[in-house]
Motif scaffolding. Structure first.
Motif, short mmCIF file in Angstrom:
data_model
loop_
_atom_site.label_atom_id
_atom_site.label_comp_id
_atom_site.label_asym_id
_atom_site.label_seq_id
_atom_site.Cartn_x
_atom_site.Cartn_y
_atom_site.Cartn_z
N UNK A 31 38.92 5.99 37.19
CA UNK A 31 39.47 4.99 38.10
C UNK A 31 39.09 5.30 39.55
N UNK A 32 39.18 6.57 39.93
CA UNK A 32 38.79 6.96 41.29
C UNK A 32 37.30 6.70 41.52
N UNK A 33 36.48 7.00 40.52
CA UNK A 33 35.05 6.75 40.65
C UNK A 33 34.77 5.27 40.86
N UNK A 34 35.42 4.43 40.07
CA UNK A 34 35.20 2.99 40.19
C UNK A 34 35.68 2.47 41.54
N UNK A 35 36.85 2.94 41.98
CA UNK A 35 37.41 2.47 43.24
C UNK A 35 36.53 2.88 44.42
N UNK A 56 38.52 -5.70 39.31
CA UNK A 56 39.71 -5.04 39.84
C UNK A 56 40.94 -5.34 39.00
N UNK A 57 40.98 -6.47 38.33
CA UNK A 57 42.13 -6.77 37.47
C UNK A 57 42.22 -5.78 36.31
N UNK A 58 41.07 -5.45 35.74
CA UNK A 58 41.06 -4.44 34.68
C UNK A 58 41.45 -3.07 35.25
N UNK A 59 41.01 -2.80 36.47
CA UNK A 59 41.39 -1.54 37.12
C UNK A 59 42.90 -1.44 37.25
N UNK A 60 43.54 -2.53 37.62
CA UNK A 60 45.00 -2.53 37.76
C UNK A 60 45.69 -2.25 36.44
N UNK A 61 45.18 -2.82 35.36
CA UNK A 61 45.81 -2.59 34.05
C UNK A 61 45.70 -1.12 33.65
N UNK A 62 44.56 -0.49 33.96
CA UNK A 62 44.41 0.94 33.67
C UNK A 62 45.32 1.79 34.56
N UNK A 63 45.49 1.36 35.80
CA UNK A 63 46.39 2.08 36.71
C UNK A 63 47.82 2.07 36.19
N UNK A 64 48.27 0.91 35.72
CA UNK A 64 49.63 0.81 35.19
C UNK A 64 49.79 1.64 33.92
N UNK A 65 48.76 1.64 33.07
CA UNK A 65 48.81 2.46 31.87
C UNK A 65 48.87 3.94 32.23
N UNK A 66 48.06 4.34 33.21
CA UNK A 66 47.99 5.75 33.58
C UNK A 66 49.23 6.22 34.32
#
Length: 356
Positions: free
Chosen positions: A94-98, A318-328
């Motif tokens: 996630x950090x890499x993508x951001x 970024x929407x997929x990124x948000x879903x991973x953030x909430x999971x993590x």
């Protein structure tokens, strides 16, 4: 390495998360009294940091892995670090993508994300390959080079402040506890986990660590209130990079400072490289200590880097990124709150066994 270098890395790792995701998540979590959730997060970190350092001080020269193995055995230790490994792995890509997305948005608009991500992971691979000692020493240079730009970009926005945007300053309902974005913000506390992975007999004291947390707390407040006082809650809640946008509102006559957003992105990206390198080092360290003791460290690092790079390319938006953030966030809460408590209890149990 010495205590000053360790404390510097401790501060920079926190700042890396603060300037990556912290402002927009806090602003999304609550519409008033933003200082309240920030204060609660840092008070919780102080508590678990005290437990973490207390456990380490009782066993000089040993890591948290050693402490847990002595108390819980190999399989018990593997069980309690498994959620930590999941958190580290998800947080890394996630950090890499951001960071790759931020660099592309400001500096390299025409460069494919795959090329930006490849350069990012190669730099991190080299840092981890050289070892944590090199990363810690490099943090001193990064602090000297980067902090002036970050500090200046925060201060220069004062001329556009509207103090009325600070109100209301109290949230009596504290609805942020039911907001997922509040728990995503616990990732900033992951900056202290590396302290337990260093087999050093010279541990930093809780007093010095608490003073460093106080400095980080000031930057956390600034990262939220600078864009908030520039744009207001109604506007800033829709911004993806609020701190970056706040620095871009200033029109300076000096050419070098007209590039302030670019300097800010370079500084925050360098902090991102630092944090990814440290988290990747922790991941490789735990895997080799508990799961792959007979495999060469370089092979573990190579496999981790290649898999992280490929997965980061599969994140569509970024929407997929948000879903991973909430999971993590579930694994993050365990890693920064539950894991230090377990280490403390394991240390007390081991100390009692040794005493008897």
């Amino acid at each position: 390495m010495n205590k000053a270098q360790i404390l510097t890395l401790f501060v920079l790792l926190h700042l890396a998360s603060i300037f990556a995701i912290f402002p927009e998540r806090i602003i999304s979590a609550t519409s008033k009294g933003h200082w309240i959730p920030i204060t609660i997060l840092f008070l919780a970190e102080l508590l678990v940091l005290w437990l973490y350092l207390k456990a380490l001080s009782q066993f000089p020269g040993r890591t948290v892995v050693d402490i847990c193995k002595d108390s819980l055995g190999n399989w018990g230790t593997r069980l309690i670090v498994l959620p930590l490994l999941i958190f580290l792995y998800i947080e890394l890509f996630l950090l890499m993508y951001f960071q790759a997305g931020e660099i592309k948005a400001v500096l390299l608009q025409r460069t494919p994300p795959a090329a930006t991500g490849a350069l990012f992971i190669v730099i991190c691979f080299y840092a981890v390959w050289k070892g944590l000692n090199v990363i810690i020493r490099a943090s001193i240079g990064l602090c000297i080079l980067l902090m002036p730009f970050i500090f200046f970009s925060m201060l220069i926005s004062i001329q556009n402040f509207r103090i009325s945007y600070i109100f209301p300053i109290w949230d009596s309902e504290m609805t942020f506890f039911s907001n997922s974005d509040f728990y995503v913000c616990t990732v900033i506390s992951a900056g202290f986990l590396f302290l337990g992975m260093i087999p050093s007999k010279q541990r930093i004291s809780f007093g010095k660590a608490a003073a460093a947390v106080g400095v980080i707390f000031v930057f956390a407040l600034g990262s939220v209130y600078v864009p908030l006082l520039v744009f207001g809650q109604e506007t800033v809640v829709h911004l993806q990079y609020p701190m970056l946008m706040a620095s871009d509102t200033i029109d300076l006559e000096w050419v070098v400072f007209d590039w302030l957003p670019s300097f800010y992105v370079v500084a925050s990206s360098a902090l991102g490289v630092l944090k990814v390198s440290v988290l990747l080092w922790i991941l490789v360290f735990i895997l080799q200590q508990l799961f792959m003791p007979k495999i060469n460290r370089l092979w573990i690092l190579s496999l981790a880097c290649v898999s992280l790079y490929l997965i980061s390319l599969w994140i569509p938006d970024m929407n997929a990124l948000n879903s991973y953030l909430y999971l993590n966030s579930y694994f993050c809460v365990y890693s920064v709150l539950g894991f230090p408590i377990i280490v403390f209890l394991a240390a007390q149990w081991q100390r009692k066994k040794v005493g008897t």
